[in-house]
Design a protein around this motif. Structure first.
Motif, PDB file in Angstrom:
ATOM      1  N   THR A 110       0.615  -4.467  -1.117  1.00 25.56           N
ATOM      2  CA  THR A 110      -0.376  -4.405  -2.185  1.00 25.56           C
ATOM      3  C   THR A 110      -1.732  -3.904  -1.720  1.00 25.56           C
ATOM      4  N   SER A 115      -4.396 -10.574  -4.377  1.00 28.35           N
ATOM      5  CA  SER A 115      -3.312 -11.219  -3.625  1.00 28.35           C
ATOM      6  C   SER A 115      -3.843 -12.355  -2.766  1.00 28.35           C
ATOM      7  N   HIS A 166       2.255  -1.971  -4.731  1.00 28.32           N
ATOM      8  CA  HIS A 166       1.174  -2.097  -5.710  1.00 28.32           C
ATOM      9  C   HIS A 166       0.006  -1.191  -5.321  1.00 28.32           C
TER      10      HIS A 166
END
Length: 309
Positions: A110, A115, A166
């Motif tokens: 990501t 996160s 991501h």
């Protein structure tokens, strides 16, 4: 925010900005009313209840904008509904405890700093937070290539059952228009906010909508170039899906951007484009794994760059 909090904020806004403050408070009250509707609409299937081997997240990608450029990349797909309107909510809802078993067989790469608030290393087969190592402080985002490098390396060496990649684009800041920053200091003209994001600037008539839409499409092409030319040629996967965590309102229902927990279709409609990947064997990834900036101040600053704070 309680009604009392809203009232106190309104008093401050009016004292500092007069009519502009009243208008901003009315908008915030409107958003609050829409958020009350969020739990009433259960549309949006969690990602682990769908079929895919590699899930490519194009942050804040609208379904109609994907459709506008899809032919340029030989892509085809449909529009579906996300179960969130905000990246943190998307992670919370899709990485909920009931999906722990699936997560343990899935790698997550990501570029989104949320996160840091939502996931732990031991939840996934592998977790690579590329934003910790390769942030471009000048532009205020992470470019696609570092994310690709981590994804290719993880897919080849860890060999998870599934992988989520991501990317931050097409979410602003806009690489082709760095002057259209996600947030900027504007205390002199809008004293009740330290930062005004690009969507607020459009809403207040400070920036032309067409300029931002063009920059948004440029960001989408920028990340799709990377996905189609490098990622999909550097991994083997039969079922690759290009989608988004949420979309982005462009004036629908009077909303700009993607405020948290807003259930309107313009923010929830995202692409779902199915393709495949075949490793040509000619790309050697170089994932940067130096000293990571993990302190809270660095995380907040990166979220501020993206217009979240």
């Amino acid at each position: 925010m309680t009604l009392s909090d809203w009232y106190q904020d309104t008093v401050t806004r009016v004292k500092q900005n007069g009519f502009v403050g009243i208008r901003e408070s009315a908008y915030q009250l409107y958003l609050g009313a829409l958020r009350q509707m969020d739990g009433m609409y259960e549309y949006g299937t969690p990602i682990f209840d769908r079929e895919w081997d590699v899930l490519v997240i194009l942050d804040a990608c609208r379904a109609d904008m994907m459709r506008d450029v899809a032919d340029e990349y030989g892509l085809d797909g449909e529009a579906i509904y996300s179960n969130a309107s905000y990246s943190k909510s998307w992670m919370d809802r899709n990485f909920a405890p009931q999906y722990d078993d699936q997560k343990r067989r899935t790698a997550y790469v990501t570029g989104n700093p949320f996160s840091s608030e939502t996931v732990q290393d031991d939840e996934f087969a592998a977790l690579r937070e590329a934003w910790r190592y390769s942030w471009d402080a000048e532009i205020g985002t992470i470019h696609p290539r570092p994310i690709t490098d981590h994804a290719v390396e993880v897919w080849r060496t860890v060999a998870p059952d599934r992988m989520i990649v991501h990317y931050m684009q097409p979410h602003g800041p806009f690489v082709s228009k760095p002057d259209l920053a996600a947030g900027f200091d504007d205390a002199d003209t809008f004293a009740n906010r330290e930062e005004r994001g690009i969507w607020e600037r459009i809403r207040h008539g400070d920036v032309d909508k067409a300029i931002v839409q063009t920059a948004y499409l440029d960001n989408l092409r920028y990340v799709l170039d990377e996905v189609t030319e490098t990622l999909l040629r550097s991994i083997d996967a039969d079922h690759v899906v290009l989608t988004a965590d949420h979309a982005n309102a462009l004036g629908e229902w009077g909303i700009w951007g993607h405020p948290p927990n807003i259930p309107i279709p313009a923010i929830r409609r995202v692409p779902w484009y199915v393709t495949s990947a075949a490793d040509a064997g000619d790309y050697d990834p170089d994932p940067q794994m130096g000293e990571a900036e993990t302190n809270d101040e660095a995380v907040v600053e990166r979220l501020r760059n993206l217009g979240y704070v």
